[in-house]
Design an enzyme around this catalytic site. Structure first.
Site: not given
Ligand code: ATP
Ligand code: MG
Length: 570
Positions: A45, A271, A281
């Protein structure tokens, strides 16, 4: 290998062929003919910069596409214009490329499908599987129930299809206020899975979208957009983190009830969590907004751009990620493990230079005042192909303040009154006199050198126990050096509710008046070097001709390897 109590298991070396439950599934799907070509996607995102947690997902998705001769799409999941920005879209692309992955032509935006997604939503309404709800967000939450209690139906749940279509179209036309109505799937308010209790599919949002501008008044939720976009793009294996496991029944329900062109499958893995930092984020945004760090690329940040600015090579990040298990077990990896991978890579690849962080003047009284010699120094002790360089030597030098002690204990093998040490690549010197200022602080050492010891060896076979680094005062470049420590001193503080109060107040130490050898005027921001005996350093982009600025990428000492050796003596 186990890297500490309560910590996640990590691999010591990387298997030739990666083995994990996702790859096993893919092998089975290819073998059975269920899929002919594997298509994955990395779906950020664009509401922030990428962090090292995202890299786990990037390496998994792009890595699988490479291994199985498939494709990985870069998909921007841009369904919430309130927090999304073009700056983030650009930064994410730059970071993925820098990590060494390529999406070719396959760059997509969920927003490119807004028309199609809207059509799908109408399909659900027509089929009596979605309805417009006038309850407020608060009221919807109250009726949702809990993990132990079922939810209750909304009073608007039984609206007829025509009324729903009419209201949904008017939502789209912008007739209603933000938050006044939503479109919900009609599934089961008594479901044991809260995600199936009539989840919201569309909400009204007044915000300018980075790509569709003001065209849309309603936006699909993650749950509605994600699976359908996977299907439109032909994604075969939709890989996400474990928090979406409970959303999978909804993912499948939507795919099953909509006329989508493909039937992607979702798989979840754990994760990456790292000690001594934050990988969320929302929290990273707060650190930048409140000004606890200088920006998303502050070298203390666990972001890709922060790590890059600090001098961490992409290969070292990929090596670190390749050692992580792809599994369903949640855990936390020690930050020292990342440092270990960085150090390991830089030890093999970084050229050596000399730099003095806390200078003390050393004058060689028997060296001619107007003489300068060019001495030969090897660029890497373990890799002859990196060649040699010339470094100027003259009568006045700087050495590291901590390499001298006026009253040294027995085990201190460096310089002291009357002692002889080797100056790296140069000569033996002996300290004859210590000059102090009026406060009693040592400000200068008066020494003599032995001209017979050029190159660092005495023809008479006499030995010295210490070798220290130095720079020539007249030739050295004055620099600023920034030393970084973890954002959080205690491993788990980044996860605490009051994490802002727990920030390490000593995460940045700025040293001014450092001196480095003149060749470093050619340093570039993407080629970290080792300052001998001191650490690995990378030129910061704020450097200018007047003053070079170096970031310490990582120190030389490897606490992770040492700890592990103690725990697992082999
Ligand atoms: P955050 O938890 O930091 O806000 P998010 O999941 O909201 O991250 P996205 O931009 O939606 O951020 O993430 C893009 C992809 O990265 C998604 O498929 C998510 O599952 C993966 N992702 C995010 N954080 C991690 C992590 N700590 N370890 C592995 N994969 C991750
Ligand atoms: Mg997300």
């Amino acid at each position: 290998m186990f890297n500490g109590s309560g910590m996640t298991e990590i691999k010591d070396t990387v298997d030739e062929e990666q083995q994990d439950f996702i790859r096993e599934q893919i092998r089975a799907d290819l073998a059975s003919g269920k899929v002919d070509k594997v298509i994955t996607r990395f779906p950020p995102e664009p509401n922030g910069y990428l962090h090292i947690g995202h890299v786990k997902s990037i390496c998994l998705n792009f890595g699988i596409a490479e291994e199985f001769d498939g494709e990985c799409h870069l998909r921007f999941d841009d369904t919430n214009p309130v927090k999304e920005d073009i700056e983030f879209i650009d930064a994410i692309q730059e970071d993925v490329e820098w990590l060494g992955y390529s999406w070719g032509e396959k760059i997509y935006f969920a927003s490119d499908n807004f028309d199609q997604l809207y059509q799908y939503a109408e399909c659900l309404v027509e089929a009596g599987l979605a309805y417009v709800d006038d309850l407020t967000a608060e009221e919807i939450r109250e009726l949702r129930g809990t993990l132990t209690e079922p939810g209750k139906n909304s009073p608007y749940r039984d609206r007829n299809v025509n009324e729903n279509i009419d209201l949904f179209r008017r939502m789209k036309a912008g007739e209603f206020e933000d938050g006044s109505r939503v479109l919900r799937a009609k599934i089961d308010m008594a479901s044991g899975n809260v995600n199936l209790r009539d989840p919201v599919l569309y909400r009204i949002l007044t915000a300018t979208h980075p790509r569709t501008g003001d065209n849309w008044k309603i936006y699909p939720t993650y749950d509605f957009a994600h699976g359908q976009t996977d299907a439109i793009e032909g994604v075969t294996h939709s890989l996400c983190t474990l928090e979406f496991e409970d959303h999978r029944p909804l993912y499948d329900w939507l795919i099953q009830h909509l006329p989508v062109p493909a039937k992607p499958m979702q798989y979840e893995f754990s994760r990456l969590n790292l000690t001594n930092t934050v990988l969320s984020k929302r929290r990273l945004t707060q650190l930048t907004d409140v000004g606890h760090v200088s920006g998303w690329d502050d070298p203390r940040m666990p972001t890709v751009s922060g790590l890059r600015r600090r001098g961490v090579p992409a290969s070292a990040i990929r090596d670190f990620i390749s050692r992580l298990a792809i599994s369903k077990t949640e855990g936390t990896v020690e930050a020292a493990m990342l440092d270990h991978c960085v150090r390991d890579y830089l030890n093999r690849h970084a050229e050596r230079r000399m730099g003095v962080l806390r200078p003390l003047k050393l004058v060689i009284e028997n060296y001619p005042e107007d003489k300068t010699e060019e001495l030969v120094a090897v660029n890497h002790p373990g890799n002859d192909s990196l060649g040699t360089r010339k470094i100027p030597f003259s009568r006045e030098l700087y050495i590291e303040r901590e390499d001298f002690m006026e009253d040294p204990p027995k085990k201190f093998f460096r310089l002291g009154p009357g002692r002889e040490v080797r100056l790296r690549f140069a000569y033996f010197v002996t300290c004859n006199e210590v000059v102090k200022d009026e406060l009693g602080e040592v400000v200068e050492l008066r020494c003599s050198y032995d001209p017979e010891t050029k190159g660092g060896n005495a023809p008479d076979g006499r030995k010295v126990k210490g070798t220290i680094h130095w720079v020539s005062a007249a030739h050295a470049l004055e620099s600023e050096v920034r030393l970084y420590n973890p954002l959080f001193e205690n491993p788990k503080d980044g996860n605490a509710e009051d994490y802002l109060d727990k920030l390490n107040s000593d995460s940045l130490e700025i040293l001014k008046g450092c001196f480095v050898e003149p060749l470093l005027s050619l340093a570039t921001w993407d080629s970290p070097v080792q300052f001998e005996r001191t650490g690995y350093f990378n030129l910061d982009r704020s450097s200018n001709e007047g003053c070079l600025v170096f970031n310490r990428t990582v120190s030389l000492r490897d606490s992770w390897a040492k700890e592990n050796l103690k725990k697992n003596p082999s």
